[in-house]
Design a protein around this motif. Sequence first.
Motif, PDB file in Angstrom:
ATOM      1  N   LYS A 211       0.830  -1.210   0.000  1.00 31.84           N
ATOM      2  CA  LYS A 211       0.000   0.000   0.000  1.00 31.84           C
ATOM      3  C   LYS A 211       0.865   1.260   0.000  1.00 31.84           C
ATOM      4  CE  LYS A 211      -3.707   2.296   2.620  1.00 31.84           C
ATOM      5  NZ  LYS A 211      -4.583   2.213   3.827  1.00 31.84           N
ATOM      6  N   ILE A 212       1.921   1.260   0.810  1.00 32.00           N
ATOM      7  CA  ILE A 212       2.813   2.416   0.880  1.00 32.00           C
ATOM      8  C   ILE A 212       3.534   2.614  -0.446  1.00 32.00           C
ATOM      9  CG2 ILE A 212       4.901   3.321   1.975  1.00 32.00           C
ATOM     10  CD1 ILE A 212       3.995   1.879   4.548  1.00 32.00           C
ATOM     11  N   LEU A 213       3.990   1.521  -1.048  1.00 34.31           N
ATOM     12  CA  LEU A 213       4.717   1.612  -2.311  1.00 34.31           C
ATOM     13  C   LEU A 213       3.842   2.127  -3.440  1.00 34.31           C
ATOM     14  CD1 LEU A 213       6.816  -1.688  -2.115  1.00 34.31           C
ATOM     15  CD2 LEU A 213       7.652   0.664  -1.844  1.00 34.31           C
ATOM     16  N   VAL A 214       2.598   1.681  -3.481  1.00 40.90           N
ATOM     17  CA  VAL A 214       1.675   2.164  -4.508  1.00 40.90           C
ATOM     18  C   VAL A 214       1.423   3.661  -4.329  1.00 40.90           C
ATOM     19  CG1 VAL A 214      -0.692   2.055  -5.362  1.00 40.90           C
ATOM     20  CG2 VAL A 214       0.563  -0.060  -4.911  1.00 40.90           C
ATOM     21  N   GLU A 215       1.206   4.073  -3.088  1.00 41.92           N
ATOM     22  CA  GLU A 215       0.966   5.492  -2.814  1.00 41.92           C
ATOM     23  C   GLU A 215       2.186   6.330  -3.186  1.00 41.92           C
ATOM     24  OE1 GLU A 215      -0.248   8.537   0.870  1.00 41.92           O
ATOM     25  OE2 GLU A 215      -0.088   6.363   1.239  1.00 41.92           O
ATOM     26  N   ALA A 216       3.376   5.839  -2.874  1.00 39.67           N
ATOM     27  CA  ALA A 216       4.603   6.577  -3.202  1.00 39.67           C
ATOM     28  C   ALA A 216       4.758   6.722  -4.708  1.00 39.67           C
ATOM     29  CB  ALA A 216       5.815   5.862  -2.613  1.00 39.67           C
ATOM     30  N   GLY A 217       4.442   5.658  -5.445  1.00 46.97           N
ATOM     31  CA  GLY A 217       4.584   5.698  -6.896  1.00 46.97           C
ATOM     32  C   GLY A 217       3.633   6.678  -7.561  1.00 46.97           C
ATOM     33  N   GLU A 218       2.493   6.927  -6.929  1.00 45.13           N
ATOM     34  CA  GLU A 218       1.487   7.814  -7.496  1.00 45.13           C
ATOM     35  C   GLU A 218       1.546   9.219  -6.898  1.00 45.13           C
ATOM     36  OE1 GLU A 218      -2.272   5.857  -7.078  1.00 45.13           O
ATOM     37  OE2 GLU A 218      -1.708   4.169  -8.372  1.00 45.13           O
ATOM     38  N   THR A 219       2.553   9.457  -6.066  1.00 40.78           N
ATOM     39  CA  THR A 219       2.706  10.760  -5.417  1.00 40.78           C
ATOM     40  C   THR A 219       3.768  11.582  -6.133  1.00 40.78           C
ATOM     41  OG1 THR A 219       2.068   9.871  -3.248  1.00 40.78           O
ATOM     42  CG2 THR A 219       3.335  11.924  -3.267  1.00 40.78           C
ATOM     43  N   PHE A 220       3.402  12.810  -6.511  1.00 38.39           N
ATOM     44  CA  PHE A 220       4.334  13.674  -7.230  1.00 38.39           C
ATOM     45  C   PHE A 220       4.951  14.739  -6.330  1.00 38.39           C
ATOM     46  CE2 PHE A 220       2.038  11.558 -10.486  1.00 38.39           C
ATOM     47  CZ  PHE A 220       2.847  11.547 -11.617  1.00 38.39           C
ATOM     48  N   ASP A 221       4.441  14.866  -5.099  1.00 38.24           N
ATOM     49  CA  ASP A 221       5.046  15.771  -4.130  1.00 38.24           C
ATOM     50  C   ASP A 221       6.349  15.126  -3.645  1.00 38.24           C
ATOM     51  OD1 ASP A 221       5.502  16.497  -1.113  1.00 38.24           O
ATOM     52  OD2 ASP A 221       4.278  18.125  -1.922  1.00 38.24           O
ATOM     53  N   ILE A 222       7.476  15.770  -3.898  1.00 38.42           N
ATOM     54  CA  ILE A 222       8.788  15.178  -3.642  1.00 38.42           C
ATOM     55  C   ILE A 222       8.974  14.821  -2.172  1.00 38.42           C
ATOM     56  CG2 ILE A 222      11.274  15.586  -3.696  1.00 38.42           C
ATOM     57  CD1 ILE A 222      10.848  17.274  -6.194  1.00 38.42           C
ATOM     58  N   ASP A 223       8.642  15.734  -1.268  1.00 38.50           N
ATOM     59  CA  ASP A 223       8.849  15.487   0.161  1.00 38.50           C
ATOM     60  C   ASP A 223       7.966  14.353   0.667  1.00 38.50           C
ATOM     61  OD1 ASP A 223      10.726  17.493   0.289  1.00 38.50           O
ATOM     62  OD2 ASP A 223       9.273  19.034   0.896  1.00 38.50           O
ATOM     63  N   LYS A 224       6.715  14.337   0.231  1.00 41.30           N
ATOM     64  CA  LYS A 224       5.802  13.279   0.666  1.00 41.30           C
ATOM     65  C   LYS A 224       6.249  11.929   0.117  1.00 41.30           C
ATOM     66  CE  LYS A 224       0.942  11.882   0.712  1.00 41.30           C
ATOM     67  NZ  LYS A 224      -0.454  12.205   0.259  1.00 41.30           N
ATOM     68  N   ARG A 225       6.704  11.946  -1.121  1.00 40.42           N
ATOM     69  CA  ARG A 225       7.167  10.704  -1.747  1.00 40.42           C
ATOM     70  C   ARG A 225       8.403  10.166  -1.020  1.00 40.42           C
ATOM     71  NH1 ARG A 225      10.039   9.410  -6.890  1.00 40.42           N
ATOM     72  NH2 ARG A 225       9.088   7.489  -7.676  1.00 40.42           N
ATOM     73  N   LEU A 226       9.319  11.059  -0.673  1.00 36.55           N
ATOM     74  CA  LEU A 226      10.509  10.666   0.065  1.00 36.55           C
ATOM     75  C   LEU A 226      10.135  10.038   1.403  1.00 36.55           C
ATOM     76  CD1 LEU A 226      13.590  10.693   0.619  1.00 36.55           C
ATOM     77  CD2 LEU A 226      13.317  13.041   1.465  1.00 36.55           C
ATOM     78  N   ALA A 227       9.206  10.641   2.118  1.00 34.41           N
ATOM     79  CA  ALA A 227       8.793  10.131   3.427  1.00 34.41           C
ATOM     80  C   ALA A 227       8.172   8.735   3.300  1.00 34.41           C
ATOM     81  CB  ALA A 227       7.797  11.096   4.077  1.00 34.41           C
ATOM     82  N   LEU A 228       7.398   8.509   2.245  1.00 37.26           N
ATOM     83  CA  LEU A 228       6.776   7.204   2.044  1.00 37.26           C
ATOM     84  C   LEU A 228       7.827   6.134   1.755  1.00 37.26           C
ATOM     85  CD1 LEU A 228       3.704   8.313  -0.097  1.00 37.26           C
ATOM     86  CD2 LEU A 228       3.602   7.259   2.173  1.00 37.26           C
ATOM     87  N   TYR A 229       8.811   6.455   0.939  1.00 38.12           N
ATOM     88  CA  TYR A 229       9.861   5.478   0.650  1.00 38.12           C
ATOM     89  C   TYR A 229      10.737   5.226   1.879  1.00 38.12           C
ATOM     90  CZ  TYR A 229       8.790   5.143  -4.325  1.00 38.12           C
ATOM     91  OH  TYR A 229       8.171   4.891  -5.518  1.00 38.12           O
ATOM     92  N   GLN A 230      10.952   6.249   2.695  1.00 38.54           N
ATOM     93  CA  GLN A 230      11.694   6.047   3.941  1.00 38.54           C
ATOM     94  C   GLN A 230      10.943   5.081   4.854  1.00 38.54           C
ATOM     95  OE1 GLN A 230      11.926  10.151   5.160  1.00 38.54           O
ATOM     96  NE2 GLN A 230      14.037  10.395   4.422  1.00 38.54           N
ATOM     97  N   GLN A 231       9.620   5.245   4.916  1.00 44.06           N
ATOM     98  CA  GLN A 231       8.794   4.356   5.726  1.00 44.06           C
ATOM     99  C   GLN A 231       8.851   2.927   5.182  1.00 44.06           C
ATOM    100  OE1 GLN A 231       4.738   5.692   5.959  1.00 44.06           O
ATOM    101  NE2 GLN A 231       4.035   3.919   7.148  1.00 44.06           N
ATOM    102  N   ALA A 232       8.784   2.803   3.865  1.00 42.51           N
ATOM    103  CA  ALA A 232       8.837   1.482   3.242  1.00 42.51           C
ATOM    104  C   ALA A 232      10.182   0.803   3.514  1.00 42.51           C
ATOM    105  CB  ALA A 232       8.606   1.606   1.735  1.00 42.51           C
ATOM    106  N   GLU A 233      11.259   1.562   3.408  1.00 40.81           N
ATOM    107  CA  GLU A 233      12.588   0.976   3.627  1.00 40.81           C
ATOM    108  C   GLU A 233      12.739   0.472   5.057  1.00 40.81           C
ATOM    109  OE1 GLU A 233      17.175   1.957   2.375  1.00 40.81           O
ATOM    110  OE2 GLU A 233      15.914   3.643   3.014  1.00 40.81           O
TER     111      GLU A 233
END
Length: 583
Positions: free
Chosen positions: A511-533
């Motif tokens: 769910k987090i990865l899908v949301e990150a892939g569809e997010t174009f806000d750089i900071d929000k996308r970074l935070a989601l990938y940090q959470q996923a990692e």
Amino acid sequence: MIEKNVLVPVVIVIIAVCIICFCTIGIVGGAVFIGFSSSNFDDLPSFPSTPPMHLDPPSQATPPEQPDDKSPIQPIVPPVITSGEQTVTVAGAEPPTLDPHYSTDSVSAVYVVELFSGLVTYNPALELIPDIAENWHISDDKLVYTFALRENAKFHDGKPITADDFKWSFERACDPKTNSPTADTYLGDIVGCQDKLQGITKNVDGVQVIDDHTLEIVISAPKAYFLSKLSYPTAFVLDKETITNKELNGSGPFKLYAFEPGQFIILTKNEHYYRNPEPTLEQLNFILGAISPMIEYENGNLDITGVGISDIERVTDPNNPLNAQLKIDSQLSIFYIGFNINQPPFNDPLIRQAFSIALDKEKIINLVYKKTVPAAHQIVPPSMPGYHNENLKPLMFDPQLALELIAESPYGDISELPEITLHVSGQGGSMTQITEAIIASYLDILGVEVIVQQTDWQTFLYDVTSGTNPYQMFQLGWIGDYPDPQNFLDVLFHSQSKQNHTGYSNPELDKILVEAGETFDIDKRLALYQQAEQIIVDDAVWIPLYFDTEYWLVKPHIQGFFVSPMIIPKFQHIYVGEKLQSY
């Protein structure tokens, strides 16, 4: 983007080369095939027996046997087919394929990006730039991509490249008969691609020809990384007329002139190349049979070579003349041990965590690689542009806690664990130094005797990537295909990804990865990938071992050479300057 037998050269290896130790097997229209014919093409391994581009064999390979002193190996000297003034000779290795739709290994990839091209590519600064597409427009809903193709773009034989060629190429890549190992991963966002791959439809409806020089691509959902995926070889354009005859008529800056297995590969300048910088080099020689690239380099038979562990200390010595010719750069790549989540005991996260923290990676990596590469405690390489995860909590070496975790598990004690086997690629029976260090650590720290099973590279990769990975525990690597954390976290760990070789499945992570892939806000996308990692690290899906660093020697007369963190077209930037009398 890994391991190798003789196929994949990895940076810090005795016969090391990762970005220039490229090699090729293939056919090009009008090429001169020395020791190669179309009948050989039928015998070339096609996927799934080919290793993935981003997959790298574990480095620290066993060096080849030295020849008998009584019969010294003579240098391999390719024929001179041009003026010779703009000729570069490098160390090489033979890849499994030159077909972009099958290219999945790092060796083939370096040639493929020189021989073929697509809509977009990356420049030396890792910036996404137009390639055959002169420009593009993205719709407001970020679903429709309209590409304007260069009117001067041509194949190697001079035939113009049209939108129809791209349409046919995408259809071929997504055809289940093609059985491309990467179409789902890199083209699967395009409307109709997955349906065609599954045999549901006959066409990829999301790719439409507007006119000869306008191509429209529609994707199923907004994806921040979609354009980056189009830089991957699966999205390259092919010439229908020649590929069906098993010939390779590419569009890249160079074309294949000759190939003699075990000897050399020769590329020549593409006179029809369509964009800047146009190649200056007239001839590129790749030597395939050199016993010692370093010796050949020092004897003046190679212009460029990778540096192996045995030579690292002397070339990094500022007082050594070779030091002035040394180039170093970190890579977007990671080497790791993967756990098969579907096989006991590694279906238990406590056991995975125990095996992870039972290794003193800092000590092992520094000892084996002589402090030339950094130990890894995360998934995404620290050199990833625009990505950082300084708050990540890694699983660090803790032998006492490792034993406690095993005691907490359903097994209760080391003696109750099933037999543990670490699968590695290679042949000949001898283990690499890092493998020896790993199994010695497990015996010393946990009291577990780990069996090592060695399999030849192509069989190993076939087993790992076949969808039903039979290996309980395996050693492998990954080279980034494009500079985006999605290429590591999503491509390798989403439960539905074809490149997820561990069988790991976590709905929360998906769910987090899908949301990150569809997010174009750089900071929000970074935070989601940090959470996923952090989730991936906590679940101990892998044991990250080390991030790669490349060491290269380049003769002073070679200008424009650069060490790229990933595989991109590079030889169009290189040229021969004035040669000095001595080095």
